[in-house]
Scaffold this motif. Sequence first.
Motif, PDB file in Angstrom:
ATOM      1  N   LEU A  91       0.834  -1.197   0.000  1.00 33.64           N
ATOM      2  CA  LEU A  91       0.000   0.000   0.000  1.00 33.64           C
ATOM      3  C   LEU A  91       0.874   1.254   0.000  1.00 33.64           C
ATOM      4  O   LEU A  91       1.858   1.338   0.748  1.00 33.64           O
ATOM      5  N   HIS A  92       0.525   2.191  -0.840  1.00 31.91           N
ATOM      6  CA  HIS A  92       1.208   3.482  -0.898  1.00 31.91           C
ATOM      7  C   HIS A  92       0.155   4.569  -0.747  1.00 31.91           C
ATOM      8  O   HIS A  92      -0.708   4.739  -1.614  1.00 31.91           O
ATOM      9  N   HIS A  93       0.189   5.263   0.402  1.00 30.66           N
ATOM     10  CA  HIS A  93      -0.763   6.353   0.661  1.00 30.66           C
ATOM     11  C   HIS A  93      -2.202   5.855   0.524  1.00 30.66           C
ATOM     12  O   HIS A  93      -3.030   6.471  -0.153  1.00 30.66           O
ATOM     13  N   ALA A  94      -2.503   4.732   1.191  1.00 31.78           N
ATOM     14  CA  ALA A  94      -3.853   4.169   1.089  1.00 31.78           C
ATOM     15  C   ALA A  94      -4.891   5.030   1.783  1.00 31.78           C
ATOM     16  O   ALA A  94      -6.090   4.777   1.634  1.00 31.78           O
ATOM     17  N   GLU A  95      -4.460   6.042   2.531  1.00 29.80           N
ATOM     18  CA  GLU A  95      -5.420   6.953   3.150  1.00 29.80           C
ATOM     19  C   GLU A  95      -5.942   7.998   2.174  1.00 29.80           C
ATOM     20  O   GLU A  95      -6.809   8.801   2.515  1.00 29.80           O
ATOM     21  N   THR A  96      -5.441   7.971   0.936  1.00 26.19           N
ATOM     22  CA  THR A  96      -5.920   8.873  -0.106  1.00 26.19           C
ATOM     23  C   THR A  96      -6.720   8.083  -1.141  1.00 26.19           C
ATOM     24  O   THR A  96      -6.576   6.864  -1.271  1.00 26.19           O
ATOM     25  N   VAL A  97      -7.548   8.815  -1.896  1.00 25.66           N
ATOM     26  CA  VAL A  97      -8.337   8.149  -2.940  1.00 25.66           C
ATOM     27  C   VAL A  97      -7.421   7.524  -3.980  1.00 25.66           C
ATOM     28  O   VAL A  97      -7.640   6.390  -4.430  1.00 25.66           O
ATOM     29  N   ALA A  98      -6.377   8.246  -4.361  1.00 32.45           N
ATOM     30  CA  ALA A  98      -5.462   7.744  -5.389  1.00 32.45           C
ATOM     31  C   ALA A  98      -4.729   6.499  -4.914  1.00 32.45           C
ATOM     32  O   ALA A  98      -4.639   5.493  -5.630  1.00 32.45           O
ATOM     33  N   GLY A  99      -4.202   6.526  -3.694  1.00 31.92           N
ATOM     34  CA  GLY A  99      -3.463   5.383  -3.189  1.00 31.92           C
ATOM     35  C   GLY A  99      -4.332   4.160  -3.015  1.00 31.92           C
ATOM     36  O   GLY A  99      -3.932   3.046  -3.357  1.00 31.92           O
ATOM     37  N   PHE A 100      -5.543   4.359  -2.480  1.00 32.43           N
ATOM     38  CA  PHE A 100      -6.450   3.225  -2.315  1.00 32.43           C
ATOM     39  C   PHE A 100      -6.842   2.639  -3.666  1.00 32.43           C
ATOM     40  O   PHE A 100      -6.888   1.414  -3.839  1.00 32.43           O
ATOM     41  N   THR A 101      -7.148   3.493  -4.642  1.00 35.59           N
ATOM     42  CA  THR A 101      -7.578   3.015  -5.955  1.00 35.59           C
ATOM     43  C   THR A 101      -6.480   2.200  -6.624  1.00 35.59           C
ATOM     44  O   THR A 101      -6.745   1.143  -7.217  1.00 35.59           O
ATOM     45  N   MET A 102      -5.249   2.669  -6.553  1.00 35.97           N
ATOM     46  CA  MET A 102      -4.134   1.896  -7.124  1.00 35.97           C
ATOM     47  C   MET A 102      -4.042   0.522  -6.496  1.00 35.97           C
ATOM     48  O   MET A 102      -3.941  -0.493  -7.184  1.00 35.97           O
ATOM     49  N   TRP A 103      -4.083   0.480  -5.158  1.00 31.68           N
ATOM     50  CA  TRP A 103      -3.886  -0.784  -4.467  1.00 31.68           C
ATOM     51  C   TRP A 103      -5.030  -1.756  -4.731  1.00 31.68           C
ATOM     52  O   TRP A 103      -4.816  -2.945  -4.950  1.00 31.68           O
ATOM     53  N   ARG A 104      -6.253  -1.236  -4.718  1.00 31.99           N
ATOM     54  CA  ARG A 104      -7.417  -2.101  -4.831  1.00 31.99           C
ATOM     55  C   ARG A 104      -7.567  -2.707  -6.212  1.00 31.99           C
ATOM     56  O   ARG A 104      -8.097  -3.819  -6.374  1.00 31.99           O
ATOM     57  N   ILE A 105      -7.098  -2.024  -7.230  1.00 32.41           N
ATOM     58  CA  ILE A 105      -7.453  -2.377  -8.603  1.00 32.41           C
ATOM     59  C   ILE A 105      -6.312  -3.020  -9.370  1.00 32.41           C
ATOM     60  O   ILE A 105      -6.527  -3.896 -10.207  1.00 32.41           O
ATOM     61  N   THR A 106      -5.083  -2.602  -9.116  1.00 32.05           N
ATOM     62  CA  THR A 106      -3.966  -2.951  -9.999  1.00 32.05           C
ATOM     63  C   THR A 106      -3.787  -4.457 -10.168  1.00 32.05           C
ATOM     64  O   THR A 106      -3.762  -4.979 -11.291  1.00 32.05           O
TER      65      THR A 106
END
Length: 558
Positions: A91-106
């Motif tokens: 996880l990278h900056h999962a407290e942000t929308v961008a970080g969560f979206t990257m982690w959840r989807i990639t």
Amino acid sequence: MAAVAAVTAATAGTGRAVRLPAVPPIPTPARLVIARHTARSAMRWAIVWGAFFGIFVLSNVRVYVTSYPTLAQRIQAAQALQTFAILLGPLHHAETVAGFTMWRITTVCALIGAVWGLRTSVGLLRGEEDEGRWELLLAGRTTPRAAAAEVLLGLAAAQAAMFATTAVLILAAATLPGARFTLAGSLLFAAGLVACAAMFLAVGAVTSQLCANRGQAVSLAAAALGLAYAVRVVADSTRSLGWLRWFSPIGWIEELRPLRDPQPIALLPIAALIALCAVLTVVLAGRRDLNGSILRERAPRPGDVRWLRGPLTLALRLTRGGAIGWLLGIGAMAYIEGAVARSAAAILSSSPAFAAAMRRLGVRQGVQGYLGAAFFFVAVMLAVMAATQVAAMRDEEASGRLDTLLVRPVHRVKWLAGRLAVALGQLLLVGTTAGIVTWIAAASQHAGIPFPKLLEAGVNTVSPAIFVLGLGTLVFGVAPRVAPAAGYAVVTYSILVSLVGALVKGQDWILDTSLFSHIALAPAARPDWPETAALVSIAAALAAAGALAFRRRDVTYV
């Protein structure tokens, strides 16, 4: 010349000129006709999956912003998400929308795209050749290398359409409140989501030249995908092994981090792999005969057929190669997960959210919680394996090989029952092996989990795959052309619901529609054997209905 002389003699002295009919010009082959055909064949599903990736991004952004509107809630959620880092990546900056979206989807989109890519390229190269259509192409004014190059060009066009579709929807997601994606980051994110599809389009093209038939080519490409994922799992298990991500195509996509702290340099190995595979495909296409292969099949020996006594043993003979590949791949993944379980659980246990979640499950050992999440992915892989079995049944019918059995005194239901029995046995074997191998690896690290608990955890992962097999059999009996797609579709849907549905508060019925929601995360929780029995019973009823429909319909080739 005789016809011209006759016409001249007949018109002599008339003083009138006779216009002979014009000779039609010799037609020249249309330019890039193979590339255009390939692009048309692959374009529809490329656009569908591109739209799916983009809609996946849109839905995640909306759900995350709605479910966690404050920063405090997002920080708490990010801590809880550490539990699943081994499955979906760091996880990278999962407290942000961008970080969560990257982690959840990639990772999810990478795996889906890879499966689509390898099956598409193998089908349009080796599949077309196995079915005799390649002979028609090579009878024209082209060469095997030129034809292979045109197929690659058509696949590139389809891949470009996938990227464009994904990019448009991600740019739309960037305009949502709280998203704040930059233009460059959105385009890099779209490139990352479709990169695994592009890489395994290329890998499938190479295996199409190496292997003797479509099934072998798909199995070899799938083995490469399994190895790439296994390396990624090891890399993400502990921080000290993070450097291993640079040895996995899936790891390269993780290293892109397009929306936060981007690393565009990770595009270099992706582009290099695609280019290398494209060159190898063209070169190898010119070095083998039509319907030949670089990796030659072992010549059959007289004793090889002595034990073939009916459809059951024939099905075992035909599927044993793929089954061994799945057994080795899932077994290797299970061993790795068991070997790193203790160290990974130590890292996860440092998260208060993870510890609290485990206490709610009645689990006092973090190792059990980690392995419960790891066995979830074993269940996913077994479900994919079941979908490939359905696709293999359809391939045997579509290729005409089934006719050679049905013209003999072999009842079609007996043939289908043999295929299903072998598939069921292989699923049980692989699931049980996963539990045994995990125990061996975990015991070597003194994890302290008893053998019976890990054995039942392995058996617990099989029921979703059995349901996929039963549903696929029903579709095979009713609408055989869509049976392979139906199997893969139900697996994909179940994965997405399991990953996204957990974010939707108060909508448990959505999670209930996923196959993987009906198995407990053993050994972290005790398996729910009554629910497992119900799922298997439904699968048996579906398979029986499919067998009845198959008995009444005609054999369908295309």
